[in-house]
Scaffold this active site. Sequence first.
Site, short mmCIF file in Angstrom:
data_model
loop_
_atom_site.label_atom_id
_atom_site.label_comp_id
_atom_site.label_asym_id
_atom_site.label_seq_id
_atom_site.Cartn_x
_atom_site.Cartn_y
_atom_site.Cartn_z
CB SER A 245 5.08 -2.08 11.59
OG SER A 245 4.77 -0.52 12.16
CG ASN B 49 -1.89 1.70 1.62
OD1 ASN B 49 -1.20 1.99 0.56
ND2 ASN B 49 -2.77 1.63 2.51
CD1 TRP B 50 3.97 1.22 -2.65
CD2 TRP B 50 3.47 1.87 -4.71
NE1 TRP B 50 4.10 0.44 -4.11
CE2 TRP B 50 4.01 0.89 -5.46
CE3 TRP B 50 3.33 2.89 -5.76
CZ2 TRP B 50 4.46 0.02 -6.34
CZ3 TRP B 50 3.81 2.91 -6.96
CH2 TRP B 50 4.33 1.34 -7.19
CE LYS B 51 0.48 3.45 4.94
NZ LYS B 51 0.03 3.56 6.08
CD GLU C 292 -3.23 -2.73 7.05
OE1 GLU C 292 -2.18 -3.00 6.49
OE2 GLU C 292 -3.95 -1.72 6.91
N GLY D 207 1.67 2.44 10.49
CA GLY D 207 3.44 3.15 10.16
C GLY D 207 3.46 3.75 11.85
N GLY E 279 2.64 -0.93 4.41
CA GLY E 279 2.68 0.14 3.48
C GLY E 279 4.33 1.04 3.86
N GLY E 280 5.26 1.78 4.74
CA GLY E 280 6.31 1.85 4.91
C GLY E 280 7.25 1.26 3.86
CG HIS F 65 -6.10 1.36 5.08
ND1 HIS F 65 -5.34 2.81 6.00
CD2 HIS F 65 -4.84 0.66 4.97
CE1 HIS F 65 -4.39 1.92 5.89
NE2 HIS F 65 -3.90 1.37 5.83
CD GLU G 79 -2.96 5.05 7.11
OE1 GLU G 79 -3.00 5.64 5.49
OE2 GLU G 79 -1.92 4.90 7.43
#
Length: 257
Positions: A214, A9-11, A168, A174, A235-236, A96, A98
């Site tokens: 994470s 997930n590149w956000k 998640e 994150g 993600g990251g 998600h 967010e």
Amino acid sequence: MRRFLIAGNWKMNTNSESAKSLASDVAAGAGNHTEKVCVLLCPPFPYLALAKEAVNGTDVKIGAQDVYFESPGAFTGEVSVDMLSDVGCFATIIGHSERRHVLGEDDVTINKKVKAALAGGLGAVLCVGELLEERDAGNTETVLDTQMAGGLVDITSEQMEKIVIAYEPVWAIGTGKVATPDQAESVHAHLRNWLESRYNSDVAESTRILYGGSVKANNARTLLEQQNVDGALVGGASLKADSFVPIIEAAADLSTS
Ligand code: PEP
């Protein structure tokens, strides 16, 4: 046998140049691991088509991070299922954390999106997860049950073939605070039991449940080793091929098929 799925997930990150090179570097690094592991990259909307082009000829799939539930029309700023299919998306992330907690999406909206994605032939990665205070209050399972029930209203057992669940925990996204393998396994086993009671044992056995929060190259293996962890939503660490490809490699290594 459930095949591992490693999704990135590149956000709201990358630009046209970095999206193109990230997609092609991941595709090159994933190489023949895609025989054992499904790989899904979810760039921001503007870069879906060029990411798709960058992975053409490989088994790496492209997905969106969200979708709107209405058919094309007067919905300024939104993106329809048809548009995502048109640019070569295989699936979309829905619900998600967010979107739930920063953008205020509720289970009713999330369910509409899940239904629209499936009706238009897209797969859906339905995200669920508890806040830290909900976990601390002992409410993790209740929160997840509500999100599962709300997100899957009217979804049949046949349609579940196109759905992946991503657990998640919000406190792990994150933050660098990854769930322990035992914490993840206990929730995943709970979610699988939930699928069995709501649907049946076939659905419970065949639905993939990813862990997200994470995940990095150095913790992926111990999470993926858990019986009910069928992959990762990353993600990251998905923003660099050097940190994402080793997660794919860990899954390939653990894969028995
Ligand atoms: C995510 O965005 O879904 C996620 C899990 O992020 P991170 O891996 O950075 O925690």
